[in-house]
Structure formats: structure tokens, C-alpha cells
Motif scaffolding. Structure first.
Motif, short mmCIF file in Angstrom:
data_model
loop_
_atom_site.label_atom_id
_atom_site.label_comp_id
_atom_site.label_asym_id
_atom_site.label_seq_id
_atom_site.Cartn_x
_atom_site.Cartn_y
_atom_site.Cartn_z
N GLY A 97 0.81 -1.20 0.00
CA GLY A 97 0.00 0.00 0.00
C GLY A 97 0.85 1.25 0.00
N VAL A 98 0.20 2.36 -0.31
CA VAL A 98 0.86 3.67 -0.31
C VAL A 98 0.19 4.52 0.75
CG1 VAL A 98 1.27 5.77 -1.64
CG2 VAL A 98 1.43 3.54 -2.76
N LEU A 99 0.98 5.11 1.61
CA LEU A 99 0.48 6.05 2.61
C LEU A 99 1.01 7.43 2.21
CD1 LEU A 99 1.30 3.97 5.80
CD2 LEU A 99 -0.89 4.15 4.63
N ARG A 100 0.10 8.29 1.83
CA ARG A 100 0.48 9.63 1.37
C ARG A 100 0.98 10.49 2.53
NH1 ARG A 100 0.49 9.78 -4.27
NH2 ARG A 100 -1.07 8.28 -4.93
N ALA A 101 1.81 11.46 2.20
CA ALA A 101 2.39 12.35 3.21
C ALA A 101 1.30 13.13 3.93
CB ALA A 101 3.37 13.31 2.54
N GLN A 102 1.45 13.21 5.26
CA GLN A 102 0.52 13.97 6.09
C GLN A 102 1.26 14.58 7.26
OE1 GLN A 102 -2.58 11.50 7.58
NE2 GLN A 102 -3.33 10.91 5.56
N ARG A 103 0.92 15.78 7.63
CA ARG A 103 1.42 16.44 8.83
C ARG A 103 2.91 16.20 9.09
NH1 ARG A 103 -2.55 13.53 12.19
NH2 ARG A 103 -4.36 13.77 10.91
N GLY A 104 3.73 16.56 8.17
CA GLY A 104 5.17 16.44 8.36
C GLY A 104 5.73 15.05 8.12
N ARG A 105 4.90 14.08 7.78
CA ARG A 105 5.39 12.74 7.48
C ARG A 105 5.56 12.59 5.98
NH1 ARG A 105 1.89 8.33 10.31
NH2 ARG A 105 3.86 7.21 10.45
N ARG A 106 6.55 11.83 5.59
CA ARG A 106 6.83 11.64 4.17
C ARG A 106 5.93 10.55 3.60
NH1 ARG A 106 13.31 11.56 3.83
NH2 ARG A 106 12.89 9.39 3.43
N ASP A 107 5.88 10.50 2.26
CA ASP A 107 5.17 9.41 1.60
C ASP A 107 5.81 8.10 2.03
OD1 ASP A 107 3.35 10.93 0.11
OD2 ASP A 107 4.81 11.27 -1.47
N ARG A 108 4.99 7.06 2.11
CA ARG A 108 5.51 5.76 2.55
C ARG A 108 4.90 4.64 1.72
NH1 ARG A 108 5.96 3.30 8.63
NH2 ARG A 108 7.16 1.53 7.93
N ILE A 109 5.75 3.73 1.30
CA ILE A 109 5.32 2.52 0.62
C ILE A 109 5.48 1.38 1.61
CG2 ILE A 109 5.86 0.89 -1.22
CD1 ILE A 109 6.64 3.31 -2.93
N VAL A 110 4.40 0.62 1.79
CA VAL A 110 4.39 -0.47 2.77
C VAL A 110 4.15 -1.79 2.04
CG1 VAL A 110 3.24 -1.40 4.80
CG2 VAL A 110 3.48 1.06 4.55
N VAL A 111 4.93 -2.81 2.41
CA VAL A 111 4.74 -4.16 1.89
C VAL A 111 4.29 -5.01 3.07
CG1 VAL A 111 5.81 -6.12 0.73
CG2 VAL A 111 6.56 -3.80 0.18
N TYR A 112 3.22 -5.78 2.87
CA TYR A 112 2.67 -6.62 3.92
C TYR A 112 3.31 -8.01 3.86
CZ TYR A 112 -0.64 -2.80 3.94
OH TYR A 112 -1.20 -1.56 3.98
#
Length: 156
Positions: A97-112
Motif C-alpha cells: 500500500g501507499v500512505l500519502r504524506a501527512q502532517r510532516g510525514r513523508r510518503d511511505r510505501i508499505v509491503v505486507y
């Protein structure tokens, strides 16, 4: 000790046992393998290194991914909310999944990890599937086709 019978008085607590290092008196065993041997790595550590290696391959090719974090989660967190009584994922478990940047956090790609491991039969197949998931998620994040992110995507 009772002077007349020569028998010690009964103990007030449990009998005292001799404490040995182990049943053969040799002490505790050492590790099965030294830390530098791959056997000493857990499956989770091995999986983390697969994701890290795949991310580094893509970062060398696409500098836009320098500001993206890559991570591993055991299983996806599925929301219980449904739309019109239907399951939003229709029984499909995502591999990443992709977690978009929010409140000072960078974009993140997550593998389960668990869904990917359950779909692969060998280490080589797991490594290939991890790379495909990372490529697909990077393509989604950047708005590109997976073949643009990695020209070898989908080739066996």
C-alpha cells in the motif's frame, strides 16, 4: 537432628535440589549459528532486507523516490466499514500500500509480509514478488506505469 533416632527433623519447605547447569553438567549451549550466518536471521529480517534491496534498486533508477520511506507491516489493517453492505475489498487481501504524506510525514510505501509470504513458495519467488509489489506501489505513488518504473516488471 533427633539425638535418639539419628534422623533429621522434617523440613518445613520443599526439599532442596541440587542446581546444575544442565542435566549433563556442561553448561548452557551456545547459539546454533554465529550472527553473521544467514541462518541466524529471522524470516522477518530477511523480508525487511528484500524490501530494502528492492527500494534501493528503484532509488538508483528514479531519484523522485529519495523522499519516500519504505516499510514492512505484518498484515494490512482492513477497515470494517462497508459501502452499501458490500465488502470494500471484495475478499482481496492487499500485498502492499501507499500512505500519502501527512502532517510532516513523508510518503511511505508499505509491503505486507504475511500475505506476500503466503503467496510465494520459495525465497526466490518471494524476492520476485516483493520487488513487483514495491514497483507497483511506487508506480501508483508517482502516477506512472509499472513498466516505466522498472522496465523488467512482469518478465520472468
Amino acid at each position: 537432628m533427633d539425638k535418639s533416632s539419628g534422623v533429621p527433623p522434617p523440613a518445613s519447605g520443599p526439599p532442596e535440589r541440587h542446581r546444575r547447569r544442565d542435566r549433563h553438567g556442561r553448561g548452557m549451549r551456545g547459539p546454533v549459528a554465529p550472527p553473521q550466518v544467514p541462518l541466524a536471521l529471522s524470516r522477518a529480517d530477511t523480508f525487511d532486507s528484500l524490501v530494502h534491496d528492492s527500494a534501493e534498486r528503484l532509488r538508483r533508477r528514479l531519484p523522485q523516490l529519495d523522499g519516500v520511506d519504505f516499510g514492512v507491516q505484518e498484515v494490512p489493517v482492513l477497515r470494517a466499514e462497508s459501502v452499501g453492505g458490500a465488502d470494500p475489498l471484495d475478499g482481496v487481501v492487499p500485498l502492499g500500500g501507499v500512505l500519502r504524506a501527512q502532517r510532516g510525514r513523508r510518503d511511505r510505501i508499505v509491503v505486507y509480509r504475511r500475505p506476500v509470504e503466503l503467496r510465494s513458495r520459495s525465497r526466490e519467488e518471494c524476492a520476485q514478488l516483493v520487488h513487483e509489489v514495491v514497483v507497483e506501489q511506487a508506480a501508483e505513488l508517482l502516477g506512472l506505469a509499472p513498466e516505466t518504473v522498472d522496465p523488467q516488471y512482469g518478465q520472468d
